[in-house]
Write a protein that holds these residues in place. Sequence first.
Motif, PDB file in Angstrom:
ATOM      1  N   PRO A 148      19.327  25.438  -8.315  1.00 18.03           N
ATOM      2  CA  PRO A 148      19.960  26.385  -7.385  1.00 18.03           C
ATOM      3  C   PRO A 148      20.472  25.721  -6.101  1.00 18.03           C
ATOM      4  N   LEU A 149      19.887  24.597  -5.725  1.00 10.83           N
ATOM      5  CA  LEU A 149      20.319  23.911  -4.501  1.00 10.83           C
ATOM      6  C   LEU A 149      21.265  22.743  -4.800  1.00 10.83           C
ATOM      7  N   ALA A 150      21.651  22.562  -6.059  1.00 10.02           N
ATOM      8  CA  ALA A 150      22.590  21.495  -6.401  1.00 10.02           C
ATOM      9  C   ALA A 150      23.918  21.750  -5.695  1.00 10.02           C
ATOM     10  N   GLY A 151      24.544  20.682  -5.243  1.00  8.41           N
ATOM     11  CA  GLY A 151      25.843  20.794  -4.583  1.00  8.41           C
ATOM     12  C   GLY A 151      25.755  21.220  -3.135  1.00  8.41           C
ATOM     13  N   MET A 152      24.547  21.421  -2.622  1.00  8.59           N
ATOM     14  CA  MET A 152      24.391  21.889  -1.237  1.00  8.59           C
ATOM     15  C   MET A 152      23.896  20.769  -0.338  1.00  8.59           C
ATOM     16  N   LYS A 162      25.297  26.734   5.515  1.00  7.71           N
ATOM     17  CA  LYS A 162      25.766  27.877   6.294  1.00  7.71           C
ATOM     18  C   LYS A 162      24.777  28.257   7.383  1.00  7.71           C
ATOM     19  N   GLY A 163      23.696  27.487   7.504  1.00  2.72           N
ATOM     20  CA  GLY A 163      22.698  27.779   8.530  1.00  2.72           C
ATOM     21  C   GLY A 163      21.696  28.836   8.125  1.00  2.72           C
ATOM     22  N   GLU A 164      21.713  29.212   6.855  1.00  2.00           N
ATOM     23  CA  GLU A 164      20.772  30.219   6.373  1.00  2.00           C
ATOM     24  C   GLU A 164      19.433  29.563   6.048  1.00  2.00           C
ATOM     25  N   LYS A 165      18.334  30.161   6.546  1.00  2.00           N
ATOM     26  CA  LYS A 165      17.007  29.598   6.310  1.00  2.00           C
ATOM     27  C   LYS A 165      16.572  29.861   4.874  1.00  2.00           C
ATOM     28  N   LEU A 166      16.204  28.791   4.160  1.00  2.00           N
ATOM     29  CA  LEU A 166      15.817  28.922   2.756  1.00  2.00           C
ATOM     30  C   LEU A 166      14.310  28.871   2.575  1.00  2.00           C
ATOM     31  N   ASP A 167      13.653  28.118   3.437  1.00  2.00           N
ATOM     32  CA  ASP A 167      12.236  27.889   3.228  1.00  2.00           C
ATOM     33  C   ASP A 167      11.660  27.264   4.493  1.00  2.00           C
ATOM     34  N   SER A 168      10.356  27.462   4.714  1.00  2.00           N
ATOM     35  CA  SER A 168       9.707  26.814   5.845  1.00  2.00           C
ATOM     36  C   SER A 168       8.222  26.666   5.566  1.00  2.00           C
ATOM     37  N   MET A 199       0.849  -1.210   0.000  1.00  2.00           N
ATOM     38  CA  MET A 199       0.000   0.000   0.000  1.00  2.00           C
ATOM     39  C   MET A 199       0.878   1.250   0.000  1.00  2.00           C
ATOM     40  N   SER A 200       0.454   2.216  -0.756  1.00  2.00           N
ATOM     41  CA  SER A 200       1.164   3.501  -0.729  1.00  2.00           C
ATOM     42  C   SER A 200       0.633   4.334   0.425  1.00  2.00           C
ATOM     43  N   ARG A 201       1.535   5.113   1.005  1.00  2.00           N
ATOM     44  CA  ARG A 201       1.124   6.012   2.081  1.00  2.00           C
ATOM     45  C   ARG A 201       1.257   7.462   1.609  1.00  2.00           C
ATOM     46  N   VAL A 202       0.355   8.307   2.150  1.00  2.00           N
ATOM     47  CA  VAL A 202       0.455   9.742   1.927  1.00  2.00           C
ATOM     48  C   VAL A 202       0.883  10.381   3.242  1.00  2.00           C
ATOM     49  N   VAL A 203       1.924  11.184   3.178  1.00  2.00           N
ATOM     50  CA  VAL A 203       2.574  11.714   4.365  1.00  2.00           C
ATOM     51  C   VAL A 203       2.541  13.242   4.312  1.00  2.00           C
ATOM     52  N   SER A 204       2.131  13.862   5.442  1.00  2.00           N
ATOM     53  CA  SER A 204       2.175  15.325   5.551  1.00  2.00           C
ATOM     54  C   SER A 204       3.140  15.703   6.664  1.00  2.00           C
ATOM     55  N   PHE A 205       3.999  16.669   6.371  1.00  2.00           N
ATOM     56  CA  PHE A 205       4.965  17.083   7.393  1.00  2.00           C
ATOM     57  C   PHE A 205       5.276  18.564   7.251  1.00  2.00           C
ATOM     58  N   HIS A 206       5.685  19.154   8.372  1.00  2.00           N
ATOM     59  CA  HIS A 206       6.203  20.521   8.348  1.00  2.00           C
ATOM     60  C   HIS A 206       7.718  20.468   8.316  1.00  2.00           C
ATOM     61  N   TYR A 207       8.317  21.500   7.717  1.00  2.00           N
ATOM     62  CA  TYR A 207       9.775  21.518   7.639  1.00  2.00           C
ATOM     63  C   TYR A 207      10.288  22.949   7.640  1.00  2.00           C
ATOM     64  N   THR A 208      11.480  23.100   8.145  1.00  2.00           N
ATOM     65  CA  THR A 208      12.261  24.313   7.905  1.00  2.00           C
ATOM     66  C   THR A 208      13.549  23.859   7.249  1.00  2.00           C
ATOM     67  N   LEU A 209      13.856  24.471   6.117  1.00  2.00           N
ATOM     68  CA  LEU A 209      15.030  24.092   5.332  1.00  2.00           C
ATOM     69  C   LEU A 209      16.125  25.131   5.525  1.00  2.00           C
ATOM     70  N   THR A 210      17.308  24.664   5.923  1.00  2.00           N
ATOM     71  CA  THR A 210      18.465  25.564   6.005  1.00  2.00           C
ATOM     72  C   THR A 210      19.617  24.992   5.187  1.00  2.00           C
ATOM     73  N   LEU A 212      21.740  19.904   2.692  1.00  2.00           N
ATOM     74  CA  LEU A 212      20.558  20.596   3.203  1.00  2.00           C
ATOM     75  C   LEU A 212      20.151  20.034   4.558  1.00  2.00           C
ATOM     76  N   THR A 213      19.700  20.922   5.440  1.00  2.00           N
ATOM     77  CA  THR A 213      19.198  20.484   6.735  1.00  2.00           C
ATOM     78  C   THR A 213      17.707  20.774   6.815  1.00  2.00           C
ATOM     79  N   PHE A 214      16.936  19.743   7.139  1.00  2.00           N
ATOM     80  CA  PHE A 214      15.492  19.893   7.315  1.00  2.00           C
ATOM     81  C   PHE A 214      15.152  19.631   8.775  1.00  2.00           C
ATOM     82  N   ASP A 215      14.546  20.619   9.434  1.00  2.00           N
ATOM     83  CA  ASP A 215      13.956  20.371  10.743  1.00  2.00           C
ATOM     84  C   ASP A 215      12.505  20.029  10.496  1.00  2.00           C
TER      85      ASP A 215
END
Length: 154
Positions: free
Chosen positions: A118-122, A15-21, A1-12, A124-127
């Motif tokens: 733009p994020l190639a080579g980086m 360098k610790g710079e916040k890119l998206d949340s 069975m396939s599952r559908v998953v919902s989550f919140h994230y903050t992407l940095t 990434l940290t997701f909280d």
Amino acid sequence: MSRVVSFHYTLTDSKGEKLDSSFGHEPLTFMEGVGQIIPGLEKELATLKVKEKKKVVVPAKDAYGLRDNKFLVEVPRANFPPDVKLGDEFQAKDDEHGHPLKVIKLSETHVTLDANHPLAGMDLTFDVEMIEIREATKEEVAHGHAHGAHGHHH
Ligand code: ZN
């Protein structure tokens, strides 16, 4: 069975710079196993229970890939406005939904565009915080993608 998953994230970035949340907005919802999100993150999310939080570090190769010189494109300067300069961004005509191409080199005759993500080579940290896990509906399985946390259609 396939599952559908919902989550919140903050992407940095590394360098610790916040890119998206997504916090404060709708959570991100995806169907497992169809490549809707980057593989390194999907793998870690599969281990979480609802309400669980985790810091997930995804190396570049499991995120948007490494930078690749084959994505550098030389185009005759005549195709650009006369005032084209380094750092300008252009959208490829045949790819309205793609990311913009950035000018990284200028010569008398040519413009070099970087078509790497733009994020190639980086690295990434997701909280992340797990919000909801449910079975995919028949319709979602047929379409090969999730239809949102509340089942609304696209
Ligand atoms: Zn659909």
